[in-house]
Design a protein around this motif. Structure first.
Motif, PDB file in Angstrom:
ATOM      1  N   PHE A   1      18.570  27.613   2.244  1.00 14.55           N
ATOM      2  CA  PHE A   1      17.912  28.833   1.813  1.00 14.55           C
ATOM      3  C   PHE A   1      16.818  29.211   2.797  1.00 14.55           C
ATOM      4  N   SER A   2      16.640  30.488   2.966  1.00 12.60           N
ATOM      5  CA  SER A   2      15.415  31.037   3.550  1.00 12.60           C
ATOM      6  C   SER A   2      14.608  31.544   2.359  1.00 12.60           C
ATOM      7  N   ASP A   3      13.392  31.984   2.593  1.00 15.94           N
ATOM      8  CA  ASP A   3      12.622  32.557   1.487  1.00 15.94           C
ATOM      9  C   ASP A   3      13.412  33.698   0.837  1.00 15.94           C
ATOM     10  N   ALA A   4      13.956  34.577   1.668  1.00  6.67           N
ATOM     11  CA  ALA A   4      14.668  35.756   1.150  1.00  6.67           C
ATOM     12  C   ALA A   4      15.920  35.371   0.373  1.00  6.67           C
ATOM     13  N   SER A   5      16.692  34.414   0.884  1.00  5.48           N
ATOM     14  CA  SER A   5      17.919  34.039   0.176  1.00  5.48           C
ATOM     15  C   SER A   5      17.612  33.273  -1.110  1.00  5.48           C
ATOM     16  N   LEU A   6      16.510  32.529  -1.132  1.00  5.98           N
ATOM     17  CA  LEU A   6      16.105  31.857  -2.369  1.00  5.98           C
ATOM     18  C   LEU A   6      15.691  32.888  -3.411  1.00  5.98           C
ATOM     19  N   VAL A   7      14.937  33.888  -3.016  1.00  4.58           N
ATOM     20  CA  VAL A   7      14.549  34.962  -3.935  1.00  4.58           C
ATOM     21  C   VAL A   7      15.793  35.658  -4.470  1.00  4.58           C
ATOM     22  N   LYS A   8      16.744  35.923  -3.617  1.00  4.56           N
ATOM     23  CA  LYS A   8      17.989  36.574  -4.059  1.00  4.56           C
ATOM     24  C   LYS A   8      18.715  35.712  -5.090  1.00  4.56           C
ATOM     25  N   SER A   9      18.742  34.402  -4.866  1.00  4.66           N
ATOM     26  CA  SER A   9      19.380  33.491  -5.810  1.00  4.66           C
ATOM     27  C   SER A   9      18.623  33.440  -7.134  1.00  4.66           C
ATOM     28  N   LEU A  10      17.301  33.402  -7.069  1.00  2.00           N
ATOM     29  CA  LEU A  10      16.497  33.420  -8.290  1.00  2.00           C
ATOM     30  C   LEU A  10      16.744  34.706  -9.078  1.00  2.00           C
ATOM     31  N   GLU A  11      16.796  35.837  -8.376  1.00  2.00           N
ATOM     32  CA  GLU A  11      17.077  37.119  -9.033  1.00  2.00           C
ATOM     33  C   GLU A  11      18.443  37.090  -9.713  1.00  2.00           C
ATOM     34  N   ALA A  12      19.440  36.540  -9.038  1.00  2.00           N
ATOM     35  CA  ALA A  12      20.793  36.483  -9.595  1.00  2.00           C
ATOM     36  C   ALA A  12      20.843  35.627 -10.861  1.00  2.00           C
ATOM     37  N   CYS A  13      19.982  34.616 -10.932  1.00  2.00           N
ATOM     38  CA  CYS A  13      19.924  33.744 -12.105  1.00  2.00           C
ATOM     39  C   CYS A  13      19.011  34.291 -13.192  1.00  2.00           C
ATOM     40  N   GLY A  14      18.267  35.357 -12.874  1.00  2.00           N
ATOM     41  CA  GLY A  14      17.336  35.919 -13.839  1.00  2.00           C
ATOM     42  C   GLY A  14      16.060  35.114 -13.984  1.00  2.00           C
ATOM     43  N   VAL A  15      15.725  34.350 -12.958  1.00  2.00           N
ATOM     44  CA  VAL A  15      14.539  33.493 -12.991  1.00  2.00           C
ATOM     45  C   VAL A  15      13.448  34.106 -12.132  1.00  2.00           C
ATOM     46  N   GLY A  16      12.226  34.136 -12.669  1.00  2.00           N
ATOM     47  CA  GLY A  16      11.096  34.658 -11.916  1.00  2.00           C
ATOM     48  C   GLY A  16      11.028  36.171 -11.966  1.00  2.00           C
ATOM     49  N   ARG A  17       9.972  36.660 -11.380  1.00  2.00           N
ATOM     50  CA  ARG A  17       9.722  38.092 -11.278  1.00  2.00           C
ATOM     51  C   ARG A  17       9.238  38.368  -9.864  1.00  2.00           C
ATOM     52  N   PRO A  18       9.320  39.603  -9.407  1.00  2.00           N
ATOM     53  CA  PRO A  18       8.814  39.892  -8.060  1.00  2.00           C
ATOM     54  C   PRO A  18       7.382  39.391  -7.840  1.00  2.00           C
ATOM     55  N   SER A  19       6.579  39.413  -8.882  1.00  2.00           N
ATOM     56  CA  SER A  19       5.191  38.957  -8.744  1.00  2.00           C
ATOM     57  C   SER A  19       5.064  37.443  -8.676  1.00  2.00           C
ATOM     58  N   THR A  20       6.132  36.706  -8.984  1.00  2.00           N
ATOM     59  CA  THR A  20       6.040  35.243  -8.996  1.00  2.00           C
ATOM     60  C   THR A  20       6.834  34.558  -7.890  1.00  2.00           C
ATOM     61  N   TYR A  21       7.692  35.297  -7.199  1.00  2.00           N
ATOM     62  CA  TYR A  21       8.560  34.642  -6.206  1.00  2.00           C
ATOM     63  C   TYR A  21       7.767  33.927  -5.111  1.00  2.00           C
ATOM     64  N   ALA A  22       6.750  34.563  -4.577  1.00  2.00           N
ATOM     65  CA  ALA A  22       5.975  33.940  -3.500  1.00  2.00           C
ATOM     66  C   ALA A  22       5.298  32.660  -3.984  1.00  2.00           C
ATOM     67  N   SER A  23       4.761  32.679  -5.198  1.00  2.00           N
ATOM     68  CA  SER A  23       4.086  31.478  -5.701  1.00  2.00           C
ATOM     69  C   SER A  23       5.083  30.363  -6.016  1.00  2.00           C
ATOM     70  N   ILE A  24       6.288  30.706  -6.439  1.00  2.00           N
ATOM     71  CA  ILE A  24       7.325  29.698  -6.670  1.00  2.00           C
ATOM     72  C   ILE A  24       7.631  28.980  -5.361  1.00  2.00           C
ATOM     73  N   ILE A  25       7.860  29.743  -4.312  1.00  2.00           N
ATOM     74  CA  ILE A  25       8.194  29.151  -3.018  1.00  2.00           C
ATOM     75  C   ILE A  25       7.019  28.349  -2.484  1.00  2.00           C
ATOM     76  N   GLU A  26       5.822  28.876  -2.606  1.00  2.00           N
ATOM     77  CA  GLU A  26       4.644  28.153  -2.115  1.00  2.00           C
ATOM     78  C   GLU A  26       4.445  26.841  -2.862  1.00  2.00           C
ATOM     79  N   THR A  27       4.726  26.836  -4.153  1.00  2.00           N
ATOM     80  CA  THR A  27       4.634  25.597  -4.928  1.00  2.00           C
ATOM     81  C   THR A  27       5.647  24.573  -4.425  1.00  2.00           C
ATOM     82  N   LEU A  28       6.858  25.014  -4.129  1.00  2.00           N
ATOM     83  CA  LEU A  28       7.869  24.093  -3.593  1.00  2.00           C
ATOM     84  C   LEU A  28       7.395  23.455  -2.287  1.00  2.00           C
ATOM     85  N   VAL A  29       6.760  24.250  -1.447  1.00  2.00           N
ATOM     86  CA  VAL A  29       6.267  23.747  -0.156  1.00  2.00           C
ATOM     87  C   VAL A  29       5.066  22.834  -0.369  1.00  2.00           C
TER      88      VAL A  29
END
Length: 103
Positions: A4-32
């Motif tokens: 995954f890149s950040d963008a492809s992970l966001v796309k996957s999260l969107e497809a699963c209905g997980v997260g919101r545009p306001s939370t995607y960056a913090s989700i990825i930052e938490t993983l890192v």
């Protein structure tokens, strides 16, 4: 496997209905920050040993926590609670004491 890149992970999260545009960056930052993934020089996200260990532990003992449908459904209910269309106490009672509850 492809990474995954950040963008492809966001796309996957969107497809699963997980997260919101306001939370995607913090989700990825938490993983890192928690060392579940590392970014490569090509900006790919590569899972670390900790990610596999935590996933295995959760899958074995708390399978709902690694189920994207569970997370998406929970987010929907929390949105309903925030909008006043669902009762938070009823949801929490079911969450903790229901047939699949934590208690």
């Amino acid at each position: 496997p492809g990474r995954f890149s950040d963008a492809s992970l966001v796309k996957s999260l969107e497809a699963c209905g997980v997260g919101r545009p306001s939370t995607y960056a913090s989700i990825i930052e938490t993983l890192v920050e928690r060392s579940y993934v590392q970014r490569t020089s090509s900006r790919s996200l590569v899972p670390c040993l900790a990610a596999f260990a935590v996933h295995r532990l959760l899958a074995e003992h708390c399978p709902n926590f690694v189920d994207s449908k569970f997370t998406a459904d929970m987010e929907d209910v929390l949105d309903q609670i925030a909008a006043g269309r669902a009762d938070r106490f009823q949801y929490l009672e079911q969450y903790y004491r229901g047939s699949d509850g934590l208690l």
